[in-house]
Design a protein around this motif. Structure first.
Motif, short mmCIF file in Angstrom:
data_model
loop_
_atom_site.label_atom_id
_atom_site.label_comp_id
_atom_site.label_asym_id
_atom_site.label_seq_id
_atom_site.Cartn_x
_atom_site.Cartn_y
_atom_site.Cartn_z
N GLY A 1 0.80 -1.22 0.00
CA GLY A 1 0.00 0.00 0.00
C GLY A 1 0.83 1.27 0.00
O GLY A 1 0.29 2.36 0.20
N ALA A 2 2.13 1.14 -0.28
CA ALA A 2 3.03 2.29 -0.18
C ALA A 2 2.61 3.42 -1.12
O ALA A 2 2.84 4.60 -0.81
N HIS A 3 2.00 3.09 -2.25
CA HIS A 3 1.60 4.13 -3.20
C HIS A 3 0.51 5.04 -2.62
O HIS A 3 0.27 6.13 -3.14
N ARG A 4 -0.15 4.59 -1.56
CA ARG A 4 -1.21 5.39 -0.94
C ARG A 4 -0.69 6.41 0.08
O ARG A 4 -1.44 7.26 0.54
N PHE A 5 0.58 6.31 0.44
CA PHE A 5 1.10 7.15 1.52
C PHE A 5 1.25 8.61 1.12
O PHE A 5 1.53 9.45 1.98
N ILE A 6 1.09 8.92 -0.16
CA ILE A 6 1.13 10.31 -0.60
C ILE A 6 -0.25 10.95 -0.56
O ILE A 6 -0.40 12.15 -0.82
N MET A 7 -1.27 10.18 -0.22
CA MET A 7 -2.63 10.70 -0.18
C MET A 7 -2.80 11.65 1.01
O MET A 7 -2.07 11.53 2.01
N PRO A 8 -3.74 12.60 0.92
CA PRO A 8 -3.92 13.57 2.01
C PRO A 8 -4.20 12.91 3.35
O PRO A 8 -5.06 12.05 3.46
N ASN A 9 -3.44 13.30 4.36
CA ASN A 9 -3.60 12.85 5.75
C ASN A 9 -3.02 11.46 6.00
O ASN A 9 -3.07 10.96 7.12
N ALA A 10 -2.46 10.81 4.97
CA ALA A 10 -1.86 9.49 5.15
C ALA A 10 -0.49 9.61 5.80
O ALA A 10 0.23 10.59 5.59
N GLN A 11 -0.13 8.61 6.59
CA GLN A 11 1.18 8.56 7.23
C GLN A 11 2.16 7.72 6.41
O GLN A 11 1.75 6.84 5.66
N LYS A 12 3.44 7.99 6.55
CA LYS A 12 4.48 7.22 5.87
C LYS A 12 4.62 5.84 6.49
O LYS A 12 4.23 5.60 7.64
N GLY A 13 5.20 4.93 5.74
CA GLY A 13 5.30 3.55 6.19
C GLY A 13 6.00 3.37 7.51
O GLY A 13 5.58 2.57 8.35
N ARG A 14 7.08 4.13 7.73
CA ARG A 14 7.81 3.98 8.99
C ARG A 14 6.95 4.38 10.18
O ARG A 14 7.11 3.83 11.29
N GLU A 15 6.01 5.32 9.97
CA GLU A 15 5.11 5.73 11.06
C GLU A 15 4.13 4.61 11.40
O GLU A 15 3.72 4.48 12.56
N HIS A 16 3.75 3.81 10.41
CA HIS A 16 2.88 2.67 10.67
C HIS A 16 3.58 1.69 11.61
O HIS A 16 2.98 1.22 12.59
N LEU A 17 4.83 1.37 11.28
CA LEU A 17 5.56 0.36 12.05
C LEU A 17 6.00 0.89 13.40
O LEU A 17 5.96 0.18 14.41
N GLU A 18 6.42 2.16 13.45
CA GLU A 18 6.80 2.76 14.73
C GLU A 18 5.59 2.89 15.64
O GLU A 18 5.67 2.65 16.85
N GLY A 19 4.44 3.26 15.06
CA GLY A 19 3.22 3.36 15.84
C GLY A 19 2.80 2.03 16.43
O GLY A 19 2.28 1.97 17.55
N ARG A 20 3.04 0.97 15.68
CA ARG A 20 2.68 -0.35 16.19
C ARG A 20 3.43 -0.68 17.48
O ARG A 20 2.85 -1.25 18.41
N MET A 21 4.70 -0.31 17.53
CA MET A 21 5.49 -0.58 18.73
C MET A 21 4.92 0.13 19.95
O MET A 21 5.02 -0.35 21.08
#
Length: 253
Positions: free
Chosen positions: A197-217
């Protein structure tokens, strides 16, 4: 495709509806198995039929997917119509993301993108309403991957709210529940979503991939604990009695 608990169970299976060939019920499926429920997994998009009655099931879960509840595909319309089965039979029903949006459509509500084009892709705050707080404790942050939201149909109660998309969790009647966010993701599932889903991270209000994984921790353990309690609330009537009794007492004071 039935999946059984490690020990023989006297509980009726839970119908699990998935929307892609490689989709998994993730932690929801594992937790339900651990709680003694066999899983009856079906994929209508691949031609699996849905039962005409849930008389032989404890309840049903419809998961998310890349499609929209507004799509014209026959199987999408058929799933939306099928939700009348658990609603009419008063069987526990849980809709997750797309599954919640399908329930809303079944109840006459609407599903639509944000007016300003905002998405929720990543971790975002959740706030329980009074109805929600009387039922259980809710996590402060939840994981999302969507660009459409739902309104609250007539007769439904709003349980939790968000910022960009205000309607995050609803309850209809005694046994129908819908949540806009995802608590079912294992770490492996999130890794796949972040990659594909990386292509969606440029959409308005979307977070970058590293934020997904850091947030999980940071946020995943409270979300996981909430999910276990929430599944008890949905599929175990006994789990509802103490909070509801307390709510009734509080309302009387």
């Amino acid at each position: 495709m039935p999946i059984m608990p490690p020990r023989a169970s006297k509980k009726a299976p839970i119908l699990v509806v998935l929307h892609q060939e490689r989709s998994s019920p993730g932690r929801v499926g594992q937790m339900l198995i651990d709680k003694g429920f066999p899983l009856d997994i079906r994929r209508p998009v691949l031609g699996d039929p849905l039962p005409k009655t849930l008389a032989g099931h404890t309840g049903a879960v419809i998961f998310g997917g890349p499609m929209s509840a507004n799509d014209p595909d026959d199987y999408v319309k058929a799933e939306i119509d099928w939700i009348s089965v658990p609603l009419k039979e008063n069987k526990p029903y849980l809709g997750i993301c797309l599954g919640a949006q399908m329930m809303v459509r079944n109840l006459g509500g609407s599903v639509a993108p944000h007016r300003q084009g905002l998405t929720e892709i990543g971790w975002y705050p959740l706030n329980a309403t009074e109805h929600g707080r009387l039922l259980m404790r809710w996590p402060k942050m939840v994981y999302h991957f969507h660009s459409e939201g739902f309104d609250v149909p007539r007769g439904a109660h709003l349980l939790a709210q968000g910022e960009a998309y205000p309607n995050q969790a609803i309850r209809y009647g005694d046994n129908a529940w819908g949540v806009q966010f995802h608590a079912e993701l294992t770490r492996a599932m999130m890794q796949r979503w972040v990659v594909h889903g990386a292509h969606r991270f440029i959409m308005p209000n979307a977070q970058k991939g590293r934020e997904h994984l850091e947030g999980r921790m940071i946020f995943d353990q409270p979300l996981k604990a909430w999910l276990s309690d929430f599944l008890d609330l949905v599929f175990d009537r006994e789990a509802r009695r103490p909070p509801l009794a307390a709510a009734t007492l509080e309302a009387a004071l």
